[in-house]
Scaffold this active site. Structure first.
Site, mmCIF file in Angstrom:
data_model
loop_
_atom_site.group_PDB
_atom_site.id
_atom_site.type_symbol
_atom_site.label_atom_id
_atom_site.label_comp_id
_atom_site.label_asym_id
_atom_site.label_seq_id
_atom_site.Cartn_x
_atom_site.Cartn_y
_atom_site.Cartn_z
ATOM 1 N N ALA A 212 34.680 131.765 12.092
ATOM 2 C CA ALA A 212 34.015 131.847 13.396
ATOM 3 C C ALA A 212 34.038 130.513 14.153
ATOM 4 O O ALA A 212 34.068 130.505 15.386
ATOM 5 C CB ALA A 212 32.591 132.318 13.194
ATOM 6 N N ILE A 300 36.692 138.573 13.949
ATOM 7 C CA ILE A 300 36.883 139.964 14.345
ATOM 8 C C ILE A 300 37.217 140.043 15.839
ATOM 9 O O ILE A 300 37.258 141.112 16.408
ATOM 10 C CB ILE A 300 35.592 140.761 14.037
ATOM 11 C CG1 ILE A 300 34.361 140.076 14.667
ATOM 12 C CG2 ILE A 300 35.393 140.889 12.527
ATOM 13 C CD1 ILE A 300 33.059 140.838 14.497
ATOM 14 N N HIS A 318 37.870 140.757 7.705
ATOM 15 C CA HIS A 318 36.615 141.405 8.094
ATOM 16 C C HIS A 318 36.824 142.404 9.231
ATOM 17 O O HIS A 318 35.882 142.785 9.908
ATOM 18 C CB HIS A 318 35.561 140.359 8.480
ATOM 19 C CG HIS A 318 35.116 139.553 7.296
ATOM 20 N ND1 HIS A 318 34.538 138.317 7.389
ATOM 21 C CD2 HIS A 318 35.169 139.821 5.971
ATOM 22 C CE1 HIS A 318 34.271 137.850 6.176
ATOM 23 N NE2 HIS A 318 34.643 138.747 5.308
ATOM 24 N N CYS A 326 36.123 156.961 13.268
ATOM 25 C CA CYS A 326 35.198 157.935 12.680
ATOM 26 C C CYS A 326 35.285 157.707 11.180
ATOM 27 O O CYS A 326 36.378 157.749 10.605
ATOM 28 C CB CYS A 326 35.620 159.355 13.022
ATOM 29 S SG CYS A 326 34.785 160.562 11.961
ATOM 30 N N CYS A 355 31.695 161.526 16.386
ATOM 31 C CA CYS A 355 33.104 161.913 16.526
ATOM 32 C C CYS A 355 33.196 163.294 17.198
ATOM 33 O O CYS A 355 32.465 164.212 16.831
ATOM 34 C CB CYS A 355 33.745 161.943 15.139
ATOM 35 S SG CYS A 355 35.419 162.576 15.129
ATOM 36 N N CYS A 358 34.218 165.844 14.353
ATOM 37 C CA CYS A 358 33.367 166.069 13.170
ATOM 38 C C CYS A 358 31.901 166.333 13.523
ATOM 39 O O CYS A 358 31.127 166.695 12.633
ATOM 40 C CB CYS A 358 33.422 164.873 12.214
ATOM 41 S SG CYS A 358 35.088 164.412 11.759
ATOM 42 N N ASN A 423 36.745 121.271 9.749
ATOM 43 C CA ASN A 423 35.513 122.009 10.048
ATOM 44 C C ASN A 423 34.457 121.036 10.562
ATOM 45 O O ASN A 423 34.440 119.863 10.178
ATOM 46 C CB ASN A 423 35.008 122.703 8.768
ATOM 47 C CG ASN A 423 34.043 123.830 9.077
ATOM 48 O OD1 ASN A 423 34.348 124.700 9.886
ATOM 49 N ND2 ASN A 423 32.869 123.809 8.456
HETATM 50 P P1 CNA Z 1 30.189 130.904 9.865
HETATM 51 O O1 CNA Z 1 29.578 131.170 8.574
HETATM 52 O O2 CNA Z 1 29.461 131.262 11.101
HETATM 53 O O3 CNA Z 1 30.550 129.325 9.858
HETATM 54 C C1 CNA Z 1 31.138 128.725 10.950
HETATM 55 C C2 CNA Z 1 31.572 127.328 10.553
HETATM 56 O O4 CNA Z 1 32.253 126.796 11.663
HETATM 57 C C3 CNA Z 1 30.437 126.365 10.217
HETATM 58 O O5 CNA Z 1 30.683 125.725 8.998
HETATM 59 C C4 CNA Z 1 30.452 125.359 11.366
HETATM 60 O O6 CNA Z 1 30.187 124.021 10.933
HETATM 61 C C5 CNA Z 1 31.862 125.445 11.851
HETATM 62 N N1 CNA Z 1 32.017 125.153 13.282
HETATM 63 C C6 CNA Z 1 31.182 125.410 14.321
HETATM 64 N N2 CNA Z 1 31.744 125.004 15.463
HETATM 65 C C7 CNA Z 1 32.950 124.487 15.156
HETATM 66 C C8 CNA Z 1 34.014 123.925 15.901
HETATM 67 N N3 CNA Z 1 33.956 123.797 17.236
HETATM 68 N N4 CNA Z 1 35.115 123.505 15.235
HETATM 69 C C9 CNA Z 1 35.204 123.605 13.887
HETATM 70 N N5 CNA Z 1 34.232 124.126 13.135
HETATM 71 C C10 CNA Z 1 33.135 124.589 13.766
HETATM 72 O O7 CNA Z 1 31.562 131.608 10.028
HETATM 73 P P2 CNA Z 1 32.555 132.102 8.930
HETATM 74 O O8 CNA Z 1 33.742 132.566 9.672
HETATM 75 O O9 CNA Z 1 32.698 131.098 7.855
HETATM 76 O O10 CNA Z 1 31.750 133.339 8.350
HETATM 77 C C11 CNA Z 1 32.305 134.498 8.256
HETATM 78 C C12 CNA Z 1 31.593 135.596 9.069
HETATM 79 C C13 CNA Z 1 31.217 135.233 10.455
HETATM 80 C C14 CNA Z 1 32.557 136.695 9.199
HETATM 81 O O11 CNA Z 1 31.993 137.870 8.699
HETATM 82 C C15 CNA Z 1 32.858 136.853 10.670
HETATM 83 O O12 CNA Z 1 33.188 138.180 10.946
HETATM 84 C C16 CNA Z 1 31.613 136.422 11.329
HETATM 85 N N6 CNA Z 1 31.705 136.003 12.730
HETATM 86 C C17 CNA Z 1 32.871 136.113 13.442
HETATM 87 C C18 CNA Z 1 32.938 135.684 14.759
HETATM 88 C C19 CNA Z 1 34.242 135.786 15.509
HETATM 89 O O13 CNA Z 1 35.032 136.684 15.242
HETATM 90 N N7 CNA Z 1 34.504 134.884 16.462
HETATM 91 C C20 CNA Z 1 31.795 135.130 15.355
HETATM 92 C C21 CNA Z 1 30.619 135.053 14.611
HETATM 93 C C22 CNA Z 1 30.584 135.494 13.302
#
Ligand code: CNA
Length: 454
Positions: A212, A300, A318, A326, A355, A358, A423
């Protein structure tokens, strides 16, 4: 400490006398190998019955899994178990824990296990042991005289094995000395960015793992450590807690499903407005250069595709918000259409749309993995396969807090392949990375792209 070449475990007659399977004793007596071991048994349907009678000797540090089900096998009752015993225990556990589950993956796992146990299906079993002591019984098809230990696996058509560099986390967990030959200095900051550019230039099979965090600079907030906006009442994750919208409740409670639609309609309006940033464009650059082996994303939002990376290069572990299914007949719907139906309340006797084919038993849901929902084992398998094949892994914008994908960066580490983590916040695998860049991924990738294009 033992060396595999000179002191292999006894894989032939499964006695392994003198080997410690309790890790505390093994560590105290130095009775473990300088590397971990990963053994894969791949059985055809024809040989399944015979292969299930093989004995597995397990250290208490060993994990056993069935990759095509993306599931771990329970540890068994003692240090010796036949594969049949392990699979029966797994079947019992799944049946008791999930007896009321309507999760397709659990049903699929149970019918696969049933077919294996009846000898009607082939199977794969993967054993991994950081201490290297565990073995799967080898059944050589002839007399191999002086050939011993691991070498015997070479004569066993069903088995492949590889020894691997123990990770730093494993060494810490079991209080083992790190292997001096594999300790790599970690490069950070500016020097890390320069080194990453050099590595990208010299790599041919790069795997990305994104989360994310990479979409935050586009305008989609992450769950964790977004940008100090945790108290902002307008933040989508402060209005809706995705942890409340767990899969079983979405499937069983209409009120929760209504909340689910409210959340997704808001999320979709955010996603529709934003544009990919330099983090997404870096992976498009790698694709254009023929260097991208696979892009694995927890996101996502579909921004990788919008940046131009083709869908078949991406494992969306994810799922995606861009499809609605459905959950009974798998009919696919356009999100805009279902969202409009929900907003217009175009349905009788219910709070949510169902749906068309269904009726009320056809629950509609975005093709994303909700909390408590099983992952698609095929997507997980291709992700881990790609992770084991890469010559560079770049992990970006993820807290590495969600299992089992947070174990993926250990694949390159075990193969001695460079791991880069970019990160904003800390991650549990920072100590395993060769390059660690703490910063915003969009800003950093903008610089990396201009250095690559220079
Ligand atoms: P998370 O757990 O929300 O972690 C996000 C990470 O990104 C953290 O460690 C932050 O320090 C780091 N972060 C924040 N801003 C920045 C930046 N500008 N540059 C670099 N790093 C940054 O997200 P994960 O993806 O690790 O967790 C997985 C979940 C979050 C999944 O199930 C996703 O589906 C879900 N999610 C997705 C989205 C999306 O699709 N954009 C948004 C929010 C949550």
């Amino acid at each position: 400490m033992k060396e595999f070449a000179s002191d292999p475990p006894n894989v032939l007659n499964v006695k392994a006398e003198g080997t410690h399977f309790d890790y505390i004793e093994a560590v105290m007596d130095g009775d473990y190998y300088s590397q971990g071991i990963s053994i894969t048994l791949k059985s055809s349907k024809e040989n399944a019955k015979q292969n299930m009678e093989r004995v597995v000797l397990k250290s208490d540090t060993c994990t056993i899994s069935i990759p095509e089900l993306a599931m771990e096998v329970p540890p068994g009752k003692g240090k010796y178990s036949t594969i049949t015993d392990l699979l029966v225990e797994m079947q019992d556990n799944l049946q008791s824990v999930f007896s009321n589950s309507n999760q397709k993956e659990v049903q699929r796992a149970l019918s696969k296990l049933d077919a294996i146990l009846k000898g009607q299906s082939g199977f794969t079993l993967k054993l991994e042991d950081p201490l290297g002591n565990s073995v799967i019984q080898c059944i050589p098809q002839g007399n191999y005289g002086a050939v011993q230990g691991l070498e015997l696996y070479n004569f066993d058509n069903a088995i492949t094995y590889k020894t691997y560099r123990r990770t730093r986390s494993e060494a810490q967990e079991y209080d083992l000395p790190e292997d001096e030959t594999t300790v790599i200095e970690q490069i950070t900051g500016e020097e890390g960015i320069n080194k990453l550019v050099e590595l990208i230039k010299n790599s041919k099979r790069i795997v990305g793992l994104t989360g994310a965090g990479i979409s935050v600079e586009s305008g989609i907030p992450a769950f964790r450590n977004s940008a100090g906006d945790e108290d902002d009442p307008n933040l989508i994750w402060n209005k809706f807690d995705p942890r409340e919208l767990v899969f079983s409740r979405i499937m069983n409670e209409e009120d929760i499903r209504a909340k689910y639609w409210d959340m997704h309609i808001l999320l979709q309006s955010v996603i529709d407005k934003v544009q990919p940033n330099a983090s997404h464009r870096l992976f498009k650059y790698l694709y254009d250069q023929g260097k991208l082996h696979k892009l694995i994303t927890q996101n996502i939002d579909g921004l990788h595709q919008r940046a131009g990376v083709p869908s078949d290069m991406i494992c969306e572990i994810h799922g995606t918000t861009h499809r609605i299914l459905c959950y009974k007949c798998n009919r696919e719907y356009q999100p805009s259409e279902v969202h409009q139906r929900y907003l217009d309340k175009q349905f009788k006797d219910s709070k949510v749309p169902y749906c068309d084919d269904c009726g009320p038993s056809g629950i509609l849901k975005h093709a994303t993995i909700s909390f408590g929902e099983n992952l698609d084992p095929n997507v997980m398998q291709s992700s881990f396969k790609a992770g084991s094949e890469c010559d560079l892994m770049i992990v970006m914008g993820t807290a590495l807090a969600v299992a089992p994908i947070n174990q993926l960066p250990l694949e390159p580490v075990k193969n001695g392949v460079p791991l880069v983590i970019l990160n904003l916040g800390e991650t549990p695998l920072d100590c395993e990375s060769n390059i660690l860049i703490n910063g915003k991924s969009g800003e950093t990738c903008e610089r990396i792209l201009s250095m690559l294009n220079a």
